[in-house]
Design an enzyme around this catalytic site. Structure first.
Site, PDB file in Angstrom:
ATOM      1  CB  CYS A 169      -0.961  -0.024   1.177  1.00 16.13           C
ATOM      2  SG  CYS A 169      -2.014  -1.498   1.168  1.00 16.13           S
ATOM      3  CG  HIS A 309      -1.576   4.477   5.366  1.00 17.33           C
ATOM      4  ND1 HIS A 309      -1.542   4.276   4.000  1.00 17.33           N
ATOM      5  CD2 HIS A 309      -1.726   3.245   5.927  1.00 17.33           C
ATOM      6  CE1 HIS A 309      -1.669   2.977   3.742  1.00 17.33           C
ATOM      7  NE2 HIS A 309      -1.785   2.333   4.893  1.00 17.33           N
ATOM      8  CD  GLU A 320      -1.013   7.915   9.165  1.00 15.86           C
ATOM      9  OE1 GLU A 320      -0.651   8.691   8.247  1.00 15.86           O
ATOM     10  OE2 GLU A 320      -1.985   7.138   9.058  1.00 15.86           O
ATOM     11  CE  LYS A 341      -5.418   4.338   2.512  1.00 17.13           C
ATOM     12  NZ  LYS A 341      -4.471   5.479   2.672  1.00 17.13           N
ATOM     13  CG  HIS A 346      -6.391   0.878   1.791  1.00 17.84           C
ATOM     14  ND1 HIS A 346      -5.515   1.507   0.932  1.00 17.84           N
ATOM     15  CD2 HIS A 346      -5.612   0.243   2.728  1.00 17.84           C
ATOM     16  CE1 HIS A 346      -4.278   1.262   1.312  1.00 17.84           C
ATOM     17  NE2 HIS A 346      -4.319   0.500   2.407  1.00 17.84           N
ATOM     18  CG  PHE A 405       0.138  -5.789   4.515  1.00 17.86           C
ATOM     19  CD1 PHE A 405      -0.259  -5.042   5.597  1.00 17.86           C
ATOM     20  CD2 PHE A 405      -0.806  -6.615   3.908  1.00 17.86           C
ATOM     21  CE1 PHE A 405      -1.554  -5.091   6.081  1.00 17.86           C
ATOM     22  CE2 PHE A 405      -2.109  -6.679   4.375  1.00 17.86           C
ATOM     23  CZ  PHE A 405      -2.489  -5.917   5.465  1.00 17.86           C
TER      24      PHE A 405
END
Length: 418
Positions: A169, A309, A320, A341, A346, A405
């Site tokens: 991502c 994010h 975050e 998002k 996402h 990831f």
């Protein structure tokens, strides 16, 4: 003697998203706090724990992509080709009018986190149903993520550096970051960059369900993506693509190009912590933001907006937030933040690309996109996330975060061009 670094500016943008199929439509969707989530239409979602996603609506690439080519590429590639064409048109560049020497100085750095997931599913089904002879000769070319920048370069004859960074991502940001560095160092004069993804498939939804990563709010999909809300229960899958045209400032000025913003710096790091879970303290995210600010020669107090994010997962939003507090200290409470998002879902490998577009538009319009669906405060998420409605604010410096990831962390700094 070291080469002098060149200034890099954004002269074109493209977007196909669940809330708009052009940059203007995407911006309008955000300014109206619109959710792109609904019950999945691409296949019967009944067998799955999660039965909704943020799909593209009424996407018709016929005026952007050759019909013959569109039958020979996966959907993610189709999205990427469409936004590349949008961005080139927006920039005012005409590949047909460019010399061969100019085309040799154009790079295409464009990524996908997964690539042709839909193609893989279809071809495995064909093999099971009819054996090896049923496998299409286009299987591998449609599957591999790097076929997208290859097809963009083939379409326009661009012969500069051509590749695909894959970092889950963080992919969109990594490709923008690499394109920026290539232009900055003088290896190319222009670059088309971004990310594309088409993960709303049976295996995509099933796979992320198996990881317990997706929201299961099937009774109210539009409210399911709710970053920083105490009742968040996972992210909502999205699909689409975003693209930027980056140019050396002198090259852009010479042709009288419009300039949306300047790309000022990039930061990249690794969590070195876990395959899928973020470092709870956000140390990797902290490092990426710190390095980006240093690269851009920007003080933390100069930042007006940060597109987070912010996936709407219980762990990720807190990690975050912790990282932002560590980087910005008291200023973390004075700037605006948001997670777009909450509206788009996402987009995995395309997330960083469309969120870069959102950040640049915030700089251009001096308006902050909101984080929608907020209802329940979370004591661990206590910053100004621009909840539910847009906010007017002078935006001179904007950051865009994207994490993936594997512990990949990226941050890109954009500035108002002066």
């Amino acid at each position: 003697m070291a080469k002098q670094e060149r200034r890099v500016v954004v002269t074109g943008m493209g977007a196909v998203t669940p809330i708009g199929l052009t940059v203007d439509e995407f911006w309008d969707g955000m300014m109206n706090s619109r959710s792109g989530a609904a019950r999945i239409a691409a296949f019967d979602p009944e067998p799955f724990e999660t039965q909704f996603a943020c799909e593209l609506k009424d996407f018709d690439p016929s005026d952007l992509v050759d019909r013959k080519l569109s039958r020979r590429v996966d959907q993610f590639c189709l999205y990427g080709l469409a936004v590349a064409e949008q961005a080139l048109r927006d920039s005012g560049l005409d590949p047909d009018a460019m010399t061969e020497e100019e085309k040799e100085r154009v790079g295409v750095i464009f990524g996908s986190g997964i690539g042709g997931m839909g193609t893989f599913h279809q071809e495995v089904a064909s093999f099971i149903d009819g054996g090896a002879r049923r496998i299409s000769p286009f299987f591998i070319p449609k599957l591999i993520p790097d076929i997208l920048p290859g097809n963009i370069s083939i379409r326009y004859g661009f012969k500069g550096p051509n590749y695909c960074v894959v970092s889950a991502c963080a992919t969109g940001n990594n490709n923008i970051g690499d394109a920026f560095l290539l232009v900055q160092r003088g290896l190319v004069d222009r670059a088309i960059c971004g990310g594309a993804e088409s993960p709303v498939t049976e295996m995509g939804i099933g796979g992320f369900n198996a990881m317990k990563a997706l929201s299961k709010r099937n009774d109210d999909p539009a409210a399911a993506s709710r970053p920083f809300d105490a009742a968040r229960d996972g992210f909502v899958m999205g699909e689409g693509a975003g693209a930027l045209v980056l140019e050396d400032l002198d090259t852009a000025l010479e042709r009288g190009a419009q300039i949306y913003a300047e790309v000022a710096g990039v930061g990249m790091s690794a969590d070195a912590y876990h395959m899928t879970a973020p470092d709870p303290a956000g140390r990797g995210a902290f490092l990426a933001m710190q390095l980006a600010l240093r690269d851009a020669d920007v003080e933390a107090e100069e930042v007006d907006y940060l597109n987070m994010h912010g996936t709407s997962t219980p762990l990720g939003d807190v990690a975050e937030t912790n990282a932002i507090k560590a980087v910005f200290k008291d200023h973390a409470y004075k700037m605006n933040l948001s997670s777009t998002k909450s509206m788009t879902g996402h987009l995995l490998g395309a997330a960083g690309a469309i969120e870069a577009v959102a950040t640049i538009m915030a700089i251009k319009e001096n308006r902050i996109p909101p984080t929608i669906n907020f209802e329940n405060p979370d004591d661990q998420c206590d910053l100004n996330y621009t909840f539910n409605t847009p906010q007017d604010r002078e935006v001179n410096v904007g950051l865009s975060n994207a994490f993936g990831f594997g512990g990949h962390n990226t941050c890109v700094v954009f500035k108002k061009y002066r």
